[in-house]
Scaffold this motif. Sequence first.
Motif, short mmCIF file in Angstrom:
data_model
loop_
_atom_site.label_atom_id
_atom_site.label_comp_id
_atom_site.label_asym_id
_atom_site.label_seq_id
_atom_site.Cartn_x
_atom_site.Cartn_y
_atom_site.Cartn_z
N SER A 10 0.85 -1.19 0.00
CA SER A 10 0.00 0.00 0.00
C SER A 10 0.89 1.24 0.00
CB SER A 10 -0.94 0.01 1.21
OG SER A 10 -0.19 0.00 2.39
N GLU A 11 0.28 2.35 -0.37
CA GLU A 11 0.98 3.63 -0.40
C GLU A 11 0.68 4.38 0.90
OE1 GLU A 11 2.32 5.43 -3.38
OE2 GLU A 11 2.51 3.51 -4.38
N VAL A 12 1.73 4.89 1.55
CA VAL A 12 1.56 5.68 2.76
C VAL A 12 2.33 6.99 2.62
CG1 VAL A 12 1.17 3.71 4.27
CG2 VAL A 12 3.47 4.56 3.94
N SER A 13 1.90 7.97 3.37
CA SER A 13 2.56 9.28 3.37
C SER A 13 3.40 9.40 4.64
CB SER A 13 1.51 10.38 3.32
OG SER A 13 2.10 11.64 3.37
N ARG A 29 6.39 12.73 1.89
CA ARG A 29 6.75 11.82 0.81
C ARG A 29 5.78 10.64 0.82
NH1 ARG A 29 12.79 10.63 2.39
NH2 ARG A 29 11.56 9.91 4.14
N THR A 30 5.50 10.12 -0.35
CA THR A 30 4.65 8.94 -0.47
C THR A 30 5.55 7.76 -0.81
OG1 THR A 30 2.82 10.30 -1.24
CG2 THR A 30 2.68 7.94 -1.64
N VAL A 31 5.44 6.71 -0.04
CA VAL A 31 6.26 5.51 -0.26
C VAL A 31 5.35 4.29 -0.29
CG1 VAL A 31 8.34 6.46 0.80
CG2 VAL A 31 6.71 5.22 2.20
N THR A 32 5.87 3.23 -0.88
CA THR A 32 5.15 1.97 -0.94
C THR A 32 5.68 1.06 0.17
OG1 THR A 32 4.93 2.20 -3.33
CG2 THR A 32 4.56 0.01 -2.40
N VAL A 33 4.77 0.52 0.93
CA VAL A 33 5.16 -0.38 2.02
C VAL A 33 4.55 -1.75 1.79
CG1 VAL A 33 5.47 1.44 3.72
CG2 VAL A 33 3.26 0.35 3.48
#
Length: 92
Positions: free
Chosen positions: A4-7, A79-83
């Motif tokens: 999922s994408e998180v900020s 920043r938006t990252v994929t976890v």
Amino acid sequence: MSESEVSIRRAPRIGVFLIFGAMLGALVTLILTSLFEPDPAVGFLASFAYFCLFGIPAGVALGGVVALALDIVSTRRARTVTVARDDVSDSE
């Protein structure tokens, strides 16, 4: 495994800014009160305590405004990252 994408951002601790603002308000009140001759009927400490009723809330308000401004800046710099999330189950 799910992704999922998180900020991610650095958020300021607002309570620290409020406490620092209160201390700064008390210090400024002390400095401004000591610049003037105290009233002999009232005394310095009573005058300082009275003006702290105005100085400390003003410092808290200023600290809150600074904290909110920094919070807005940190939201813009997020920043938006994929976890990836692993689901682990106990197989007993």
